[in-house]
Design a protein around this motif. Structure first.
Motif, PDB file in Angstrom:
ATOM      1  N   THR A   1      78.148  84.839 105.210  1.00 25.67           N
ATOM      2  CA  THR A   1      77.356  85.829 104.747  1.00 25.67           C
ATOM      3  C   THR A   1      78.128  87.049 103.856  1.00 25.67           C
ATOM      4  O   THR A   1      79.338  87.122 104.184  1.00 25.67           O
ATOM      5  N   VAL A   2      77.582  87.303 102.619  1.00 27.06           N
ATOM      6  CA  VAL A   2      78.393  88.200 101.772  1.00 27.06           C
ATOM      7  C   VAL A   2      77.634  89.666 101.855  1.00 27.06           C
ATOM      8  O   VAL A   2      76.496  89.984 102.687  1.00 27.06           O
TER       9      VAL A   2
ATOM     10  N   GLY B   1      65.462  89.012 101.680  1.00 22.20           N
ATOM     11  CA  GLY B   1      65.529  90.253 102.434  1.00 22.20           C
ATOM     12  C   GLY B   1      64.738  90.391 103.664  1.00 22.20           C
ATOM     13  O   GLY B   1      64.105  89.366 103.958  1.00 22.20           O
ATOM     14  N   MET B   2      64.709  91.415 104.325  1.00 23.99           N
ATOM     15  CA  MET B   2      63.788  91.848 105.234  1.00 23.99           C
ATOM     16  C   MET B   2      64.227  90.773 106.438  1.00 23.99           C
ATOM     17  O   MET B   2      65.153  90.894 106.978  1.00 23.99           O
ATOM     18  N   ALA B   3      63.258  89.960 106.813  1.00 26.40           N
ATOM     19  CA  ALA B   3      63.499  89.085 108.032  1.00 26.40           C
ATOM     20  C   ALA B   3      64.627  88.162 107.576  1.00 26.40           C
ATOM     21  O   ALA B   3      65.061  87.447 108.605  1.00 26.40           O
ATOM     22  N   ALA B   4      64.577  87.719 106.453  1.00 22.92           N
ATOM     23  CA  ALA B   4      65.912  86.898 105.716  1.00 22.92           C
ATOM     24  C   ALA B   4      65.918  85.469 106.529  1.00 22.92           C
ATOM     25  O   ALA B   4      67.068  85.093 106.949  1.00 22.92           O
TER      26      ALA B   4
ATOM     27  N   LEU C   1      70.620  91.810 106.313  1.00 19.39           N
ATOM     28  CA  LEU C   1      72.127  91.717 106.730  1.00 19.39           C
ATOM     29  C   LEU C   1      72.361  91.142 108.174  1.00 19.39           C
ATOM     30  O   LEU C   1      72.804  90.110 108.420  1.00 19.39           O
ATOM     31  N   TYR C   2      71.531  91.953 109.210  1.00 17.79           N
ATOM     32  CA  TYR C   2      71.581  91.280 110.506  1.00 17.79           C
ATOM     33  C   TYR C   2      70.918  90.268 110.763  1.00 17.79           C
ATOM     34  O   TYR C   2      71.522  89.179 111.540  1.00 17.79           O
ATOM     35  N   SER C   3      70.056  89.822 110.044  1.00 13.72           N
ATOM     36  CA  SER C   3      69.160  88.589 110.226  1.00 13.72           C
ATOM     37  C   SER C   3      70.106  87.401 109.527  1.00 13.72           C
ATOM     38  O   SER C   3      70.032  86.477 110.530  1.00 13.72           O
TER      39      SER C   3
END
Length: 170
Positions: free
Chosen positions: A112-113, A65-68, A98-100
């Protein structure tokens, strides 16, 4: 011997990552699962990611999550496919993760899912393995047939009783 490595940065990710584990179990694919924070335990993380290939792991599923950073760092260190699962739960409901994960630099791809897409990550891992494993391919085809039958049964039931009774659960 595990063929898939499942790694997450926190036990708060376990609800989603357990869906990946359950689907791999359904398909008869051995895996190992661990919690390693790329930020809080970088040496442990580097050791795990570098050792994965030697343990027979062919695909890594990494949730973050977050910065991933976890999926991308796995992809930087592990020479085979990495599947990233962006986690919800942050102030941005997983869009930050997601963007990271999806915006990796050239040469470091991460499949990426969807946000919280643990089950699809496992199915994608199985499809990658099925390229060279006929038994996994057969199980995936059987699973697809089960899904089709389930949807067809629902469609038949809807036609039989109508949408109002269907929605009421009759």
């Amino acid at each position: 011997m595990p063929r898939v490595g499942i790694v997450m940065g926190s036990d708060s990710d376990l609800k989603v990552m357990s869906k990946a584990a359950s689907m791999l179990e359904k398909l008869g694919i051995d895996y190992e699962m661990t919690i390693i924070s790329a930020h809080r335990m970088p040496d442990t993380f580097f050791d795990w990611a570098k050792a994965a290939e030697g343990k027979g792991i062919k695909v890594i599923i990494a949730g973050a999550g977050m910065a991933a950073h976890l999926p991308g760092m796995c992809a930087a260190l592990f020479p085979m496919p990495v599947i990233g699962i962006p986690m919800s739960g942050s102030n941005l409901d997983g869009m930050d993760a997601l963007y990271s994960i999806v915006q990796m630099p050239p040469g470091i791809p991460v499949a990426t899912v969807a946000i919280d897409g643990g089950m699809n990550a496992a199915i994608l891992a199985a499809r990658i393995l099925a390229v060279s494993d006929g038994e996994i391919l057969r199980k995936l085809k059987d699973y697809s047939a089960e899904m089709k039958d389930t949807v067809q049964a629902k469609a038949d039931r809807l036609s039989e009783i109508g949408y109002e009774a269907y929605l009421e659960g009759k």
